[in-house]
Scaffold this active site. Structure first.
Site, mmCIF file in Angstrom:
data_model
loop_
_atom_site.group_PDB
_atom_site.id
_atom_site.type_symbol
_atom_site.label_atom_id
_atom_site.label_comp_id
_atom_site.label_asym_id
_atom_site.label_seq_id
_atom_site.Cartn_x
_atom_site.Cartn_y
_atom_site.Cartn_z
ATOM 1 N N LYS A 115 16.179 21.496 -11.265
ATOM 2 C CA LYS A 115 15.518 20.257 -11.638
ATOM 3 C C LYS A 115 16.404 19.265 -12.386
ATOM 4 C CE LYS A 115 11.658 19.297 -11.383
ATOM 5 N NZ LYS A 115 10.293 19.633 -11.669
ATOM 6 N N HIS B 174 0.833 -1.215 0.000
ATOM 7 C CA HIS B 174 0.000 0.000 0.000
ATOM 8 C C HIS B 174 0.864 1.261 0.000
ATOM 9 C CE1 HIS B 174 -3.326 -2.722 1.262
ATOM 10 N NE2 HIS B 174 -2.363 -3.260 2.000
ATOM 11 N N SER C 161 15.039 21.424 -16.473
ATOM 12 C CA SER C 161 13.863 22.271 -16.694
ATOM 13 C C SER C 161 14.330 23.601 -17.257
ATOM 14 C CB SER C 161 13.152 22.480 -15.357
ATOM 15 O OG SER C 161 12.350 23.642 -15.404
ATOM 16 N N GLU D 159 9.652 8.154 -17.084
ATOM 17 C CA GLU D 159 8.313 8.734 -17.295
ATOM 18 C C GLU D 159 7.799 8.436 -18.700
ATOM 19 O OE1 GLU D 159 7.717 12.901 -15.449
ATOM 20 O OE2 GLU D 159 9.858 12.661 -15.685
#
Ligand code: ARG
Length: 466
Positions: free
Chosen positions: A289, A162, A283, A296
């Site tokens: 970043k 979980h 970024s 992804e």
């Protein structure tokens, strides 16, 4: 030759009017099926060889056809081939080029076959090669996982259910979980290939052919396991492509889950791993970043591959036997699946060896959330407390620790003994992370020794060709 030097369509005999220009483009597949050219030529060479052996072509005709096809192949490979939409597909483009090159003998190649058995054969030859490439790429990723698992067999991290801290596990054990999933993926492809590697050629349009062909011989020439049993089935079904697409979807489902873990683990909040700079991007606005774009994007590409599976299933649904033009729509989903799947596997196999583990962060995280609570319950069971009572006792101890904002291992013996008089000084060994993982010492468990044995078994099974 018709007007403007465009060769006549091989089927133009019964037509009085030319094809509508839009319909010509609409029905053509050459823009995408030309990638099958090598397989189309390979199939034609085998077909001509068989025709000659069966006495349907002379040896001289066979040789003329084969050297003509080889010349066409070379022309395509050098980018010098003029693909024509008017000639609809890869099959008619190549056949027409052959005839232009060698003259009338070229017109004999299509004896005893049809584009229907031809295209089904081409796809199967193509898929057979691609399956092998994909399986090799999965294996390369598996090897990378084995190396990391070995290096990190003792590295403790929190295991989750979980996404809540559950019990400590080792990073090596976690990597071996991915190894197992990929092993099944690789096996599934090998199994799928058994049904891909069957030869449709000889089914002709749908019913077989009147010529005395030798399908066993053609199958042998092309390395197929055997000729397809039923001509109607051979030209019409694409279940083998659907099956492959399902196997590809399962691989992507696995890579997508794996991607999600890499994304989470590389966040500042988890900080379990660092991906190599060469697999991340920055970024344009936020200078700090370092984004995990590769996992992804793999996660994102999973969607189109699942989509292609549904496309192919829907494509076949409701088609009457035998071949229908609908089947031309099998190629783009299949090709896109193969291209993207190979890309995702390649980038993973390249990226995984360059993962750096942040041992301190994993350890620190494993100390949060009472990962050793089950170990304390098991300890009490060993001392004679029934498991359900032990569960209750430890629950109370955890509530106490939450209130005092400390881990179970940070309690004094007296504090722990408030909850059970069975607790003794030896409890503190059980409450360490190392004690916890080492105690799960059976096949399939997270103990470092077990993980090392699992790695040895995995390497053996790979070496034995599994
Ligand atoms: N381009 C077609 C395909 O991809 C080849 C077979 C065409 N056969 C036919 N009878 N129109 O399926």
């Amino acid at each position: 030759m018709s007007d403007n030097n465009i060769p006549a369509k091989p089927w133009s005999g019964r037509f009085n009017e030319p094809t509508d220009a839009f319909v010509e483009a609409f029905t053509a597949s050459v823009d995408f099926d030309r990638r099958l050219y090598r397989y189309d030529i390979q199939g034609s060479i085998a077909h001509a060889t068989m025709l000659a052996r069966a006495g349907i072509l002379s040896a001289a005709e066979r040789d003329e056809i084969i050297s003509g096809l080889e010349a066409v192949c070379e022309q395509i490979e050098h980018g010098e081939f003029q693909w024509s939409v008017a000639l609809e597909d890869v099959h008619m483009n190549i056949e027409s080029a052959l005839t232009q090159r060698i003259g009338n003998t070229g017109k004999k190649l299509h004896t005893g076959r049809s584009r229907n058995d031809q295209v089904a054969t081409d796809i199967r030859l193509y898929m057979r090669d691609e399956i092998e490439i994909i399986r090799a790429e999965i294996l390369r990723l598996q090897q990378a996982l084995l190396d990391i698992a070995e290096r990190e067999a003792d590295t403790v991290m929190p295991g989750f259910t979980h996404l809540q801290t559950a019990q400590p596990v080792t990073f090596g054990h976690h990597m071996m979980a991915w190894f197992e999933m990929l092993q099944r993926d690789r096996e599934r492809l090998a199994d799928c290939n058994k049904r891909v590697n069957i030869m449709p050629l000889g089914a002709a349009a749908l019913a077989g052919t009147t010529y005395p062909i030798d399908r066993h011989y053609t199958a042998e020439l092309l390395g197929f396991e055997r000729p397809a049993e039923n001509s109607l089935d051979a030209v019409s079904d694409r279940d083998f492509a659907i099956e492959f697409s399902a196997a590809a979807s399962l691989i992507m489902m696995h890579l997508s889950r794996f991607s999600e873990e890499l994304v989470i683990w590389s966040s500042a909040q988890f900080g379990f791993i660092e991906l190599s700079d060469s697999f991340c991007t920055g970024s344009s606005i936020m200078p700090q970043k370092k984004n995990p774009d590769v996992p992804e994007l793999v996660r994102g590409k999973t969607g189109r591959i699942f989509g292609h599976l549904i496309s192919l299933l829907t494509l076949m649904k409701g088609q009457p036997l035998a071949y229908n033009k609908d089947n031309q729509e099998d190629k783009e989903p299949l090709f896109d699946t193969i291209d993207n799947l190979k890309g995702c596997l390649k980038v993973f196999a390249d990226m995984i060896p360059a993962i750096a583990c942040r041992h301190d962060n994993m350890r620190h995280a494993a100390m949060q959330g009472f990962a050793t609570a089950t170990d304390l319950a098991d300890y009490l069971v060993c001392k004679g407390t029934p498991f359900r009572d032990a569960h209750e006792v430890v629950g109370k101890a955890v509530a106490f620790c939450i209130e005092k904002d400390k881990d179970l291992s940070a309690c004094t013996l007296a504090e722990l003994q408030q909850f059970s008089s069975d607790i003794g000084q030896d409890v503190f060994e059980v409450l360490t992370l190392e004690g916890s993982v080492a105690a799960r010492d059976h096949i399939g468990g997270t103990a470092p020794g077990q993980v090392r044995q699992a790695i040895v078994r995995a390497r053996q099974s790979i070496a034995s060709g599994e």
